[in-house]
Design a protein around this motif. Sequence first.
Motif, PDB file in Angstrom:
ATOM      1  N   LYS A  78      73.769  56.184  37.039  1.00 54.64           N
ATOM      2  CA  LYS A  78      74.648  55.985  38.190  1.00 54.64           C
ATOM      3  C   LYS A  78      74.059  56.548  39.473  1.00 54.64           C
ATOM      4  O   LYS A  78      74.554  56.277  40.555  1.00 54.64           O
ATOM      5  CB  LYS A  78      76.018  56.608  37.924  1.00 54.64           C
ATOM      6  CG  LYS A  78      76.000  58.116  37.784  1.00 54.64           C
ATOM      7  CD  LYS A  78      77.388  58.654  37.580  1.00 54.64           C
ATOM      8  CE  LYS A  78      77.404  60.150  37.416  1.00 54.64           C
ATOM      9  NZ  LYS A  78      76.886  60.902  38.524  1.00 54.64           N
ATOM     10  N   ASN A  79      73.007  57.330  39.379  1.00 50.08           N
ATOM     11  CA  ASN A  79      72.389  57.931  40.562  1.00 50.08           C
ATOM     12  C   ASN A  79      71.395  56.942  41.159  1.00 50.08           C
ATOM     13  O   ASN A  79      70.210  56.947  40.841  1.00 50.08           O
ATOM     14  CB  ASN A  79      71.692  59.239  40.195  1.00 50.08           C
ATOM     15  CG  ASN A  79      72.665  60.260  39.667  1.00 50.08           C
ATOM     16  OD1 ASN A  79      73.864  60.183  39.923  1.00 50.08           O
ATOM     17  ND2 ASN A  79      72.164  61.216  38.921  1.00 50.08           N
ATOM     18  N   THR A  80      71.896  56.092  42.023  1.00 53.07           N
ATOM     19  CA  THR A  80      71.084  55.028  42.601  1.00 53.07           C
ATOM     20  C   THR A  80      71.589  54.685  43.990  1.00 53.07           C
ATOM     21  O   THR A  80      72.642  55.156  44.413  1.00 53.07           O
ATOM     22  CB  THR A  80      71.114  53.782  41.693  1.00 53.07           C
ATOM     23  OG1 THR A  80      70.187  52.816  42.188  1.00 53.07           O
ATOM     24  CG2 THR A  80      72.497  53.173  41.617  1.00 53.07           C
ATOM     25  N   GLU A  81      70.837  53.888  44.695  1.00 53.58           N
ATOM     26  CA  GLU A  81      71.284  53.318  45.965  1.00 53.58           C
ATOM     27  C   GLU A  81      71.228  51.809  45.842  1.00 53.58           C
ATOM     28  O   GLU A  81      70.218  51.246  45.435  1.00 53.58           O
ATOM     29  CB  GLU A  81      70.396  53.786  47.123  1.00 53.58           C
ATOM     30  CG  GLU A  81      70.632  55.213  47.514  1.00 53.58           C
ATOM     31  CD  GLU A  81      69.842  55.626  48.749  1.00 53.58           C
ATOM     32  OE1 GLU A  81      68.940  54.880  49.172  1.00 53.58           O
ATOM     33  OE2 GLU A  81      70.141  56.697  49.280  1.00 53.58           O
ATOM     34  N   ILE A  82      72.334  51.160  46.216  1.00 54.70           N
ATOM     35  CA  ILE A  82      72.443  49.713  46.120  1.00 54.70           C
ATOM     36  C   ILE A  82      72.839  49.172  47.484  1.00 54.70           C
ATOM     37  O   ILE A  82      73.921  49.487  47.973  1.00 54.70           O
ATOM     38  CB  ILE A  82      73.486  49.300  45.063  1.00 54.70           C
ATOM     39  CG1 ILE A  82      73.159  49.927  43.719  1.00 54.70           C
ATOM     40  CG2 ILE A  82      73.577  47.792  44.951  1.00 54.70           C
ATOM     41  CD1 ILE A  82      74.268  49.823  42.708  1.00 54.70           C
ATOM     42  N   LEU A  83      71.981  48.416  48.089  1.00 54.25           N
ATOM     43  CA  LEU A  83      72.201  47.718  49.358  1.00 54.25           C
ATOM     44  C   LEU A  83      72.275  48.626  50.586  1.00 54.25           C
ATOM     45  O   LEU A  83      71.755  48.284  51.627  1.00 54.25           O
ATOM     46  CB  LEU A  83      73.451  46.830  49.307  1.00 54.25           C
ATOM     47  CG  LEU A  83      73.411  45.673  48.318  1.00 54.25           C
ATOM     48  CD1 LEU A  83      74.739  44.934  48.325  1.00 54.25           C
ATOM     49  CD2 LEU A  83      72.280  44.723  48.625  1.00 54.25           C
ATOM     50  N   PHE A  84      72.958  49.761  50.509  1.00 55.67           N
ATOM     51  CA  PHE A  84      73.150  50.611  51.680  1.00 55.67           C
ATOM     52  C   PHE A  84      72.705  52.035  51.393  1.00 55.67           C
ATOM     53  O   PHE A  84      72.775  52.494  50.257  1.00 55.67           O
ATOM     54  CB  PHE A  84      74.625  50.619  52.113  1.00 55.67           C
ATOM     55  CG  PHE A  84      75.197  49.245  52.320  1.00 55.67           C
ATOM     56  CD1 PHE A  84      74.847  48.492  53.423  1.00 55.67           C
ATOM     57  CD2 PHE A  84      76.074  48.709  51.390  1.00 55.67           C
ATOM     58  CE1 PHE A  84      75.367  47.221  53.593  1.00 55.67           C
ATOM     59  CE2 PHE A  84      76.608  47.444  51.552  1.00 55.67           C
ATOM     60  CZ  PHE A  84      76.241  46.699  52.668  1.00 55.67           C
ATOM     61  N   SER A  85      72.296  52.731  52.404  1.00 57.01           N
ATOM     62  CA  SER A  85      71.867  54.111  52.251  1.00 57.01           C
ATOM     63  C   SER A  85      73.020  54.972  51.731  1.00 57.01           C
ATOM     64  O   SER A  85      74.144  54.882  52.216  1.00 57.01           O
ATOM     65  CB  SER A  85      71.396  54.642  53.608  1.00 57.01           C
ATOM     66  OG  SER A  85      71.007  55.978  53.495  1.00 57.01           O
ATOM     67  N   ARG A  86      72.736  55.778  50.723  1.00 55.02           N
ATOM     68  CA  ARG A  86      73.689  56.685  50.079  1.00 55.02           C
ATOM     69  C   ARG A  86      74.920  55.994  49.491  1.00 55.02           C
ATOM     70  O   ARG A  86      75.990  56.570  49.437  1.00 55.02           O
ATOM     71  CB  ARG A  86      74.110  57.799  51.036  1.00 55.02           C
ATOM     72  CG  ARG A  86      72.959  58.766  51.296  1.00 55.02           C
ATOM     73  CD  ARG A  86      73.389  59.901  52.129  1.00 55.02           C
ATOM     74  NE  ARG A  86      73.354  59.446  53.529  1.00 55.02           N
ATOM     75  CZ  ARG A  86      73.995  60.019  54.515  1.00 55.02           C
ATOM     76  NH1 ARG A  86      74.716  61.076  54.314  1.00 55.02           N
ATOM     77  NH2 ARG A  86      73.907  59.550  55.746  1.00 55.02           N
ATOM     78  N   TRP A  87      74.766  54.740  49.065  1.00 53.88           N
ATOM     79  CA  TRP A  87      75.857  54.056  48.400  1.00 53.88           C
ATOM     80  C   TRP A  87      75.361  53.468  47.107  1.00 53.88           C
ATOM     81  O   TRP A  87      74.389  52.703  47.149  1.00 53.88           O
ATOM     82  CB  TRP A  87      76.439  52.945  49.281  1.00 53.88           C
ATOM     83  CG  TRP A  87      77.682  52.346  48.694  1.00 53.88           C
ATOM     84  CD1 TRP A  87      78.901  52.941  48.609  1.00 53.88           C
ATOM     85  CD2 TRP A  87      77.821  51.055  48.104  1.00 53.88           C
ATOM     86  NE1 TRP A  87      79.790  52.100  48.003  1.00 53.88           N
ATOM     87  CE2 TRP A  87      79.154  50.929  47.683  1.00 53.88           C
ATOM     88  CE3 TRP A  87      76.964  49.991  47.877  1.00 53.88           C
ATOM     89  CZ2 TRP A  87      79.642  49.791  47.068  1.00 53.88           C
ATOM     90  CZ3 TRP A  87      77.444  48.859  47.263  1.00 53.88           C
ATOM     91  CH2 TRP A  87      78.771  48.762  46.872  1.00 53.88           C
ATOM     92  N   PRO A  88      75.898  53.762  46.016  1.00 49.42           N
ATOM     93  CA  PRO A  88      77.060  54.579  45.696  1.00 49.42           C
ATOM     94  C   PRO A  88      76.750  56.057  45.547  1.00 49.42           C
ATOM     95  O   PRO A  88      77.642  56.836  45.228  1.00 49.42           O
ATOM     96  CB  PRO A  88      77.553  54.006  44.379  1.00 49.42           C
ATOM     97  CG  PRO A  88      76.327  53.529  43.706  1.00 49.42           C
ATOM     98  CD  PRO A  88      75.418  53.063  44.818  1.00 49.42           C
ATOM     99  N   ASP A  89      75.517  56.478  45.732  1.00 51.42           N
ATOM    100  CA  ASP A  89      75.098  57.878  45.638  1.00 51.42           C
ATOM    101  C   ASP A  89      75.267  58.374  44.206  1.00 51.42           C
ATOM    102  O   ASP A  89      74.834  57.703  43.282  1.00 51.42           O
ATOM    103  CB  ASP A  89      75.861  58.729  46.655  1.00 51.42           C
ATOM    104  CG  ASP A  89      75.071  59.950  47.097  1.00 51.42           C
ATOM    105  OD1 ASP A  89      73.839  59.961  46.914  1.00 51.42           O
ATOM    106  OD2 ASP A  89      75.690  60.888  47.614  1.00 51.42           O
TER     107      ASP A  89
END
Length: 140
Positions: free
Chosen positions: A16-27
């Motif tokens: 779950k520790n990832t970034e998808i499309l936007f910076s710090r989302w979903p963090d």
Amino acid sequence: QYLTMMMMHMTFFWGKNTEILFSRWPDTRTGMYVLALVFIFVLSLLVEWLSHFKLVKPRSKNLEADVIQTFMYAIRVGLAYLVILAVMSFNVGVLLVAIAGHGVGFFLFGSRAFKKTETVPYEKHTDLPPLVFFSYISSL
């Protein structure tokens, strides 16, 4: 002052520790990760819906129909690119929900399961042409 940056994975990973499309989302928040997965699922479902949606009547030859068709095509391509960019996060969860969204979308909107009439093979079932990059991949 230190800048903290998440390392971008270049191989598939699960977590779950990832970034998808936007910076710090979903963090690192589990709830936001689940929301991101639902968002990607809905995006891929919308791509399939737009791929099989009939808005313009057959044999319409006016400027208004062409503008509507062009607008729908641009929306579909934009959504498809967002799904591709999300998958490029290399997160296995994102890949799986993107595939699931496309699969469920095709089942609901493209398959014969919910059609009232029998479709003729090779008949045009949508207002929009096929997505170019998907056509290229299927020709390999």
